[in-house]
Design an enzyme around this catalytic site. Structure first.
Site, mmCIF file in Angstrom:
data_model
loop_
_atom_site.group_PDB
_atom_site.id
_atom_site.type_symbol
_atom_site.label_atom_id
_atom_site.label_comp_id
_atom_site.label_asym_id
_atom_site.label_seq_id
_atom_site.Cartn_x
_atom_site.Cartn_y
_atom_site.Cartn_z
ATOM 1 N N ASP A 1 0.833 -1.214 0.000
ATOM 2 C CA ASP A 1 0.000 0.000 0.000
ATOM 3 C C ASP A 1 0.861 1.256 0.000
ATOM 4 O O ASP A 1 0.376 2.331 -0.375
ATOM 5 C CB ASP A 1 -0.885 0.050 1.259
ATOM 6 C CG ASP A 1 -1.831 -1.123 1.367
ATOM 7 O OD1 ASP A 1 -1.910 -1.913 0.417
ATOM 8 O OD2 ASP A 1 -2.485 -1.241 2.420
ATOM 9 N N ASP B 1 -2.550 5.584 -2.478
ATOM 10 C CA ASP B 1 -1.937 4.366 -1.960
ATOM 11 C C ASP B 1 -1.317 3.684 -3.177
ATOM 12 O O ASP B 1 -1.957 3.605 -4.247
ATOM 13 C CB ASP B 1 -2.986 3.435 -1.340
ATOM 14 C CG ASP B 1 -3.438 3.889 0.050
ATOM 15 O OD1 ASP B 1 -3.156 5.044 0.436
ATOM 16 O OD2 ASP B 1 -4.093 3.077 0.743
ATOM 17 N N HIS C 1 -7.684 0.246 -3.619
ATOM 18 C CA HIS C 1 -6.664 -0.735 -4.024
ATOM 19 C C HIS C 1 -7.166 -1.598 -5.183
ATOM 20 O O HIS C 1 -8.235 -2.208 -5.105
ATOM 21 C CB HIS C 1 -6.205 -1.629 -2.864
ATOM 22 C CG HIS C 1 -5.687 -0.821 -1.707
ATOM 23 N ND1 HIS C 1 -5.458 -1.362 -0.472
ATOM 24 C CD2 HIS C 1 -5.350 0.505 -1.621
ATOM 25 C CE1 HIS C 1 -5.001 -0.410 0.343
ATOM 26 N NE2 HIS C 1 -4.945 0.733 -0.332
ATOM 27 N N ASP D 1 -5.507 -4.227 -6.326
ATOM 28 C CA ASP D 1 -4.857 -5.552 -6.364
ATOM 29 C C ASP D 1 -5.738 -6.704 -5.888
ATOM 30 O O ASP D 1 -5.234 -7.783 -5.593
ATOM 31 C CB ASP D 1 -3.485 -5.530 -5.681
ATOM 32 C CG ASP D 1 -3.514 -5.050 -4.245
ATOM 33 O OD1 ASP D 1 -4.582 -4.605 -3.777
ATOM 34 O OD2 ASP D 1 -2.452 -5.113 -3.594
ATOM 35 N N CYS E 1 -0.430 -7.705 -1.131
ATOM 36 C CA CYS E 1 -0.398 -6.600 -0.161
ATOM 37 C C CYS E 1 0.812 -6.686 0.763
ATOM 38 O O CYS E 1 1.358 -5.659 1.154
ATOM 39 C CB CYS E 1 -1.631 -6.644 0.741
ATOM 40 S SG CYS E 1 -3.179 -6.408 -0.105
HETATM 41 N N1 ABU Z 1 -5.424 -4.367 -1.093
HETATM 42 C C1 ABU Z 1 -6.440 -5.287 -0.799
HETATM 43 C C2 ABU Z 1 -7.705 -4.989 -1.563
HETATM 44 C C3 ABU Z 1 -8.776 -5.793 -1.038
HETATM 45 C C4 ABU Z 1 -10.157 -5.595 -1.600
HETATM 46 O O1 ABU Z 1 -10.336 -4.983 -2.667
HETATM 47 O O2 ABU Z 1 -11.099 -6.083 -1.008
#
Ligand code: ABU
Length: 346
Positions: A105, A180, A229, A231, A336
């Site tokens: 992150d 992030d 995020h 990922d 992560c």
């Molecule tokens: N970096 C983790 C993302 C998790 C999610 O999208 O639920």
């Protein structure tokens, strides 16, 4: 056989052979606290009440997460990969922070450059400094490495100021750069990113300004009202093959990017189910896409996730199974918990 230490930073994709990597440590991890507006926008509603100041995760959960992170690091070392770890036992309760278990992150390698996130969440603002300074110092002994530390101006606590907040799609405004690094996925000279509740236009401009010459960010159209995020939405497995979460992104949106025009794009074919224990306090079960690819042929997958492993194997990957449910519970999976430092794409 002696393994030659790999120093420095040289990585710009998600699949070339991994030579050196950071693996996080949980420390005395806490639920990250943020204003209700941010928590409601991004965190699972069943757990929203837990995201208060000074709220440590249960000790037993953390002990198990640390053991999983150590086991994962041992797997990578056994594969001949140089593994860097932050100091053990950081007291995130005393620091009023979150954890050191999710370095993806906060750090992104692009070529010889390591970029630190301008975190939107104030409780994360010193995470990289506290947990990762010694690693940044070690890798920057290689004078070719460029480290882009977040600037003092990015600590301004203005992102949730109210102007336009009713009409804004995201919780944050554009008053200072915010991102992030987990909102970006590296595919060589093109880096695909998403806007989210933690990444704004000023953050994207900042990244573009600090990338090595020849690299560019392209923003991808994602259908994810809770976006934070990328990922668990897209995962390149090797040059030419990417898997994606069809609930959040379409093949057409992916194909708009020239870098993916001729790629095999595979939608994840199941609806992943959350485990009952330990709970996924911070994420969706789409963590099944948050895998770490070692070299375009092998990848690390959560030990109990046989459904994903079989599917990845049907796509030509070999899966290395590693228990990680307790790390999942505190906010992420293998992607992560790592930062690629060196991938060999020569
Ligand atoms: N970096 C983790 C993302 C998790 C999610 O999208 O639920």
């Amino acid at each position: 056989m002696t393994i030659k230490p790999v120093l420095g930073v040289q990585a710009d994709d998600e699949w070339s052979p991994l030579r050196a990597v950071i693996v996080g440590r949980a420390g005395r991890a806490c639920f990250p606290s943020a204003p209700a507006k941010m928590i409601e926008a991004t965190m699972p509603s069943a757990h929203a009440h837990r995201f208060q100041p000074k709220a440590p995760f249960p000790e037993k959960l953390i002990a198990k997460a640390e053991a999983e992170l150590d086991y994962f690091a041992a797997i990578l070392k056994a594969e001949g990969i140089e593994v860097y770890r932050p100091p053990a036992g950081i007291d995130w309760l005393a620091e009023e922070g979150y954890t050191g278990a999710m370095p993806r992150d906060g750090l992104m390698s692009v070529g010889n450059t390591l970029i630190e996130a301008c975190f939107a969440w104030p409780c994360r603002s010193r995470e990289i400094e506290i947990a990762y300074t010694s690693i940044l110092d070690a890798v920057s002994k290689d004078t070719r490495v460029q480290i882009v530390r977040r600037p003092a101006s990015s600590f301004a606590n203005t992102l949730l100021d109210e102007e336009d907040s009713c009409t804004r799609q995201w919780a944050i405004n554009n008053s200072r750069p915010a991102f992030d690094t987990a909102d970006f996925m590296r595919l060589g000279h093109t880096i695909l990113g998403q806007y989210s509740h933690v990444t704004n236009q000023a953050g994207v401009d900042y990244i573009q300004q600090h990338l090595p010459k020849g690299y560019q960010v392209e923003m991808i159209e994602v259908n994810d009202p809770s976006a934070m995020h990328i990922d668990a939405t897209i995962l390149p497995l090797r040059d030419g093959l990417l898997v994606y979460n069809p609930m959040k992104i379409t093949e057409a949106a992916l194909r708009q990017h020239a870098v993916l025009a001729s790629w095999d794009l595979q939608p994840y074919p199941f609806i992943p189910q959350a485990p009952t224990e330990p709970p996924l306090y911070m994420t969706s079960p789409w963590l099944c896409l948050n895998a770490l690819v070692l070299d375009g042929k092998r990848m690390v997958v959560e030990a109990s996730d046989l459904q994903s492993a079989q599917w990845y194997e049907s796509l030509g990957m070999e899966c290395i199974m590693c228990p990680f449910k307790h790390v999942n519970s505190i906010g992420g999976s293998f992607h992560c918990a790592t930062v690629d430092l060196v991938r060999d794409n020569s």
